[in-house]
Design a protein around this motif. Structure first.
Motif, PDB file in Angstrom:
ATOM      1  N   GLY A 169       4.928   0.384   7.799  1.00  0.00           N
ATOM      2  CA  GLY A 169       6.025  -0.397   7.254  1.00  0.00           C
ATOM      3  C   GLY A 169       5.709  -0.683   5.804  1.00  0.00           C
ATOM      4  N   ASP A 170       4.623  -1.360   5.576  1.00  0.00           N
ATOM      5  CA  ASP A 170       4.113  -1.549   4.218  1.00  0.00           C
ATOM      6  C   ASP A 170       3.360  -0.266   3.816  1.00  0.00           C
ATOM      7  N   ILE A 171       3.093  -0.127   2.501  1.00  0.00           N
ATOM      8  CA  ILE A 171       2.366   1.051   2.040  1.00  0.00           C
ATOM      9  C   ILE A 171       1.262   0.609   1.086  1.00  0.00           C
ATOM     10  N   SER A 172       0.120   1.269   1.195  1.00  0.00           N
ATOM     11  CA  SER A 172      -0.999   0.877   0.355  1.00  0.00           C
ATOM     12  C   SER A 172      -1.881   2.093   0.085  1.00  0.00           C
ATOM     13  N   THR A 173      -2.456   2.169  -1.119  1.00  0.00           N
ATOM     14  CA  THR A 173      -3.300   3.322  -1.438  1.00  0.00           C
ATOM     15  C   THR A 173      -4.697   2.859  -1.859  1.00  0.00           C
ATOM     16  N   ALA A 174      -5.636   3.770  -1.797  1.00  0.00           N
ATOM     17  CA  ALA A 174      -6.990   3.482  -2.284  1.00  0.00           C
ATOM     18  C   ALA A 174      -7.669   4.801  -2.601  1.00  0.00           C
ATOM     19  N   SER A 175      -8.683   4.772  -3.455  1.00  0.00           N
ATOM     20  CA  SER A 175      -9.459   5.991  -3.662  1.00  0.00           C
ATOM     21  C   SER A 175     -10.941   5.682  -3.621  1.00  0.00           C
ATOM     22  N   GLU A 176     -11.700   6.712  -3.372  1.00  0.00           N
ATOM     23  CA  GLU A 176     -13.155   6.553  -3.297  1.00  0.00           C
ATOM     24  C   GLU A 176     -13.784   7.838  -3.819  1.00  0.00           C
ATOM     25  N   PHE A 177     -15.028   7.725  -4.321  1.00  0.00           N
ATOM     26  CA  PHE A 177     -15.693   8.909  -4.852  1.00  0.00           C
ATOM     27  C   PHE A 177     -17.196   8.736  -4.743  1.00  0.00           C
TER      28      PHE A 177
END
Lengths: 443, 444
Positions: free
Chosen positions: A182-190
């Motif tokens: 329903g909600d949307i969320s992003t993240a990144s990792e390296f």
């Protein structure tokens, strides 16, 4: 070993005959394997071969530069370097010379034979592990990612008798994840390393886990609160807002807020910042910098006091001192300038989250490249932020801006965690700032 | 297994840059390079090889084919039918410059930069920087469909920075770059631009900190251009849509902005983002991203067009011999009919944001953040107190819906756009736009 395509010694001789007072040839020979990931698929496998050289010549106390990877153009490149040096010398003859008679230290963990020899198939396997990690979290999926490993050899030869060569390897992986319910969320990792010791599954898992935990964030009111910056966030702030002011080049040109501040307190008393070109396994580690100066460890901030700036040969000559080994090039086609090697942020560690009764934990920031590199002012969007209450990480926070000034921030550091991490060539733990202006979207 | 498609690009470039720092030459450098990039498609998987040895194209083609096959065997991708070219397959474009920069002696260029620098010598200016660059790129593109394209493009331009000091430090900067030769200095008055930049830096010293919160704002053409590029343009790139990383996914044909807003991307305009064919040999044309507030088109490469069932592409670009990806060219908001003065008169209490120190956006979540170079407070329909370090952030679609006036004064600004580690020349265009409510943050 003779670098591919050119005899560096003979180029030095030819340039001297053509009128250069001093000459330096910088040569790179390397290969890169990289892989692009789109969603959960390997979309592209790439190999590139890179070799070329840059020539610097000095005439009457000024230096000119030209480069090529077309070795039929060597004569033209030598001519350009000498001509440009001569034009420049009419302005200022403040060049004091290339390094000479250097003894080079031994460094560890910069070359991994296994990484040098790695085949594409093994690289694809690592990417698949990263994708699997990202898919292992409920509600989350990878959106894109990248992988690269490289092996390259730099050789520096100059007319003062320096002939030094070093090979290094590097591997890195990064992935972006999106979580939806329903909600949307992003993240990144390296992660990044000089040898084949990265846990790719963990990179993927961490990205998706962070995206998933960031769903359904709350909005908060604006105010001044304790903020804990995770290593990725803190390294971004330091790299864009503080590092430019530590460059002797910016100091000499009056472009640093730290002009005239040597020997004075500029940070919290317990904070140390060190730049270490010798750090075992460091991303910026090598026996020499990109102009042949032996690498060293330099204390920049000690107990909150500003002790030193970063120097390359040119800026060191102007201040009649020695280079700190911070002459850095982006490629063979650019002349060296002042840059960090491995910048390490040190502060007495504690169990920082459980010691925080109220605050905000910020995983990363976006927009730090818009910081004012002179004044240290910044205004950024916090990403993957969480409330901290009574020593625990609580609900995620959406739409949060953080604005401030890096020099004020340095004075307000009052804690750090045990979680030291190499974010590229900046190593830092989570750092707590006692009161930091945040702008929430609830007015 | 056979390759479905391959293309080969050979680039020869020469580049000269000059940097003048505090009036003295900091750097003069020339670089020459030759490089080839070979791309092979096998059943949905790409293999790519780039090399500095342009005499070894056959080796590179073999290597790229092997890479594509290995990638396909190890981790197969969803296959797609590459769309065939509909336009011409033989494009030749040799850019005509009025004055080839290489014919101008370096000494003359240095003198011009020194004259420009002199214009910045105001009492409170403590530091200046002027940089100049020229490049010529000769590109030959061929592919397995028989396309043969060739171009020679010259790009030239300059940038100016001034730092003023009075207790604290403030910066002013501007730049002009174009697909043109040394005539860039006839097109723009570099001397008066330098004076403007220095004056702006000095004025910022006495500017006040911006108030924060949700307020009505006016964006100047430069910041509005950066906004439309960063916040909307990137979200319209079809590769991000396919990755599920764009707020515009699933919005095609829907109203996503105020009906005052129409946005286009046009590689054929003679601005900094111009190209005669894209890096997949496709003849480019104008793409209307938003028409009267309705989402109309994404920007495509041949792969994204095929995957989304769209008939045409033309926005695949690559830096040097990098891999082509979906990129913008000259992206702009169509002119409206409001005048700037009318916009200001309509605001009781708000902020006029001017210029840009850059920005960043998260196209997946639709949030963005930009820092204006400076601002002015608007009180009772008039511009009042000068402001410094004003930032703008928020939700892209909310801002687009909150646009209440679009100006009649479209301007383009040149810049470099970064994506996946590749920098491309682009231009952003916009008139003044007025937004009924946006989140403004000060950094004081």
């Amino acid at each position: 070993m003779m670098p591919r395509g050119c005899d560096m010694g003979s180029i030095v001789e030819r340039a001297e005959q053509a009128g250069a007072d001093e000459v330096e040839v910088f040569h790179v020979d390397g290969k890169v394997t990289s892989i692009d990931i789109k969603r959960d698929e390997v979309s592209l496998a790439e190999r590139s071969i890179i070799y070329g050289m840059g020539i610097r010549a000095s005439v009457d106390g000024a230096v000119g530069f030209s480069s090529t990877n077309d070795f039929t153009k060597v004569e033209e490149v030598i001519e350009n370097a000498i001509r440009y040096a001569a034009i420049k010398s009419q302005d200022a003859g403040d060049w004091r010379g290339f390094p000479s008679n250097s003894k080079y230290p031994k460094v560890d963990g910069v070359f991994d034979k296994k990484l040098h020899d790695i085949g594409l198939s093994a690289c694809i396997d690592l990417c698949c592990e990263m994708i699997d990690g990202a898919k292992s979290v409920e509600r989350a999926m990878p959106t894109s990612g990248s992988f690269a490993c490289s092996s390259s050899t730099r050789t520096i030869c100059n007319s003062n008798g320096i002939m030094v060569c070093e090979s290094g390897t590097l591997i890195e992986g990064s992935i972006d994840s999106v979580a939806r319910d329903g909600d949307i969320s992003t993240a990144s990792e390296f992660d990044i390393s000089r040898s084949l010791d990265i846990d790719f599954y963990q990179i993927g898992f961490n990205a998706s886990d962070l995206a998933s935990r960031s769903l359904n964030g709350i909005t908060i009111e604006s105010g001044e609160v304790p903020v804990l910056f995770r290593p990725t966030a803190f390294a971004d702030i330091i790299g864009h807002a503080l590092v430019p002011s530590l460059s002797a080049d910016n100091v000499q040109k009056g472009r640093s807020a730290l002009c005239g501040r040597l020997g004075t307190a500029i940070a919290s008393e317990e904070l140390d910042i060190i730049d270490d070109g010798l750090l075992a396994k460091g991303v910026g580690t090598a026996r020499m910098d990109d102009e042949g100066t032996p690498s060293q460890k330099s204390s920049i901030i000690v107990n909150g006091m500003l002790e030193n700036f970063l120097y390359d040969c040119y800026t060191a000559g102007k201040d009649a001192r020695k280079s700190t080994g911070n002459g850095v090039r982006h490629s063979y086609s650019s002349a060296p300038s002042v840059g960090i090697r491995n910048m390490t942020v040190q502060y007495p560690p504690t169990d920082i989250i459980s010691e925080t009764s109220h605050g905000i934990l910020v995983s990363s920031v976006i927009g730090m490249h818009t910081a004012n590199p002179v004044s240290g002012d910044f205004s950024v969007e916090a990403r993957n932020a969480f409330m901290i209450r009574d020593g625990s990480i609580c609900e995620p926070v959406k739409s949060l801006m953080i604005s401030g000034n890096v020099f004020e921030l340095l004075q307000k550091i009052d804690g750090a965690g045990f979680d030291v991490r190499a974010v590229g060539n900046i190593l830092t733990p989570t750092v707590r700032v006692s009161n930091q202006r945040v702008i929430g979207s609830r007015g | 297994m056979d390759a479905d498609f391959h293309d080969i690009k050979i680039l020869e470039t020469s580049n000269t840059s000059i940097i003048l720092d505090n009036g003295a030459i900091e750097e003069i450098a020339t670089s020459f390079s030759k490089r080839a990039g070979v791309r092979v498609l096998v059943d949905g998987s790409w293999g790519f090889t780039s090399t500095d040895d342009i005499d070894a194209i056959d080796d590179a083609l073999r290597s790229a084919t092997t890479l594509a096959m290995q990638a396909h065997e190890k981790a197969p991708c969803t296959s797609f039918p590459i769309i065939t070219l509909t336009g011409p397959t033989n494009i030749r474009h040799i850019s005509k410059v009025k004055k080839d920069p290489r014919d101008v002696p370096v000494e003359e260029k240095v003198q011009l930069l020194k004259d420009i620098e002199q214009q910045m010598k105001l009492p409170q200016i403590v530091s200046t920087n002027v940089h100049y660059s020229e490049s010529e790129i000769h590109m030959i593109y061929t592919n397995s469909e028989g396309a043969e394209c060739e171009s020679k493009l010259t790009r030239c331009g300059f940038g100016i920075t001034a730092i003023a000091k009075d207790g604290d430090l403030q910066m002013g900067s501007d730049s002009r770059f174009g697909v043109c030769g040394y005539e860039i200095f006839n097109r723009y008055d570099a001397l008066s631009l330098a004076n403007d930049v220095a004056t702006a830096a000095v004025q910022l010293l006495s500017a006040k900190a911006s108030p924060g919160g949700h307020l009505p704002v006016i964006l100047d053409p430069k910041l509005a251009g950066v906004f439309i590029h960063e916040a909307l343009g990137h979200a319209a790139e079809a590769d991000l849509v396919l990755e599920g990383c764009s707020i515009l996914k699933g919005e095609m044909g829907k109203r996503i902005a105020s009906e005052l807003i129409s946005v286009h991307d046009d590689p054929t305009l003679p601005e900094f983002g111009y190209y005669p064919f894209d890096d997949e040999g496709v003849l480019p044309a104008r793409t209307t991203i938003i028409q009267d507030g309705v989402l109309n088109h994404y920007l495509h490469s041949r792969e994204t067009a095929a995957r989304l069932g769209f008939p045409k592409s033309g926005n695949a670009r690559a830096q040097g011999c990098g891999i082509p990806i979906v990129r913008m060219s000259n992206t702009f908001i169509e002119e409206g009919d409001a005048s700037f003065d009318e916009m200001v008169e309509d605001i009781q209490y708000g902020i006029y944001l001017i210029g840009s120190r850059g920005g960043q956006t998260n196209p997946g979540e639709g949030v963005f953040q930009f820092n204006a170079e400076k601002g002015r407070l608007i009180e009772n329909g008039s511009l009042t107190t000068p402001l410094r370090n004003v930032s703008l952030s928020g939700n892209t679609l909310e801002i687009l819906k909150n646009v209440v006036a679009v100006g009649n004064d479209l301007k383009y600004h040149s810049g470099l756009c970064g994506k996946n580690g590749q920098l491309m020349p682009v231009s952003d265009g916009a008139p003044h736009i007025m937004i009924s409510s946006a989140m403004v943050g000060g950094s004081a």
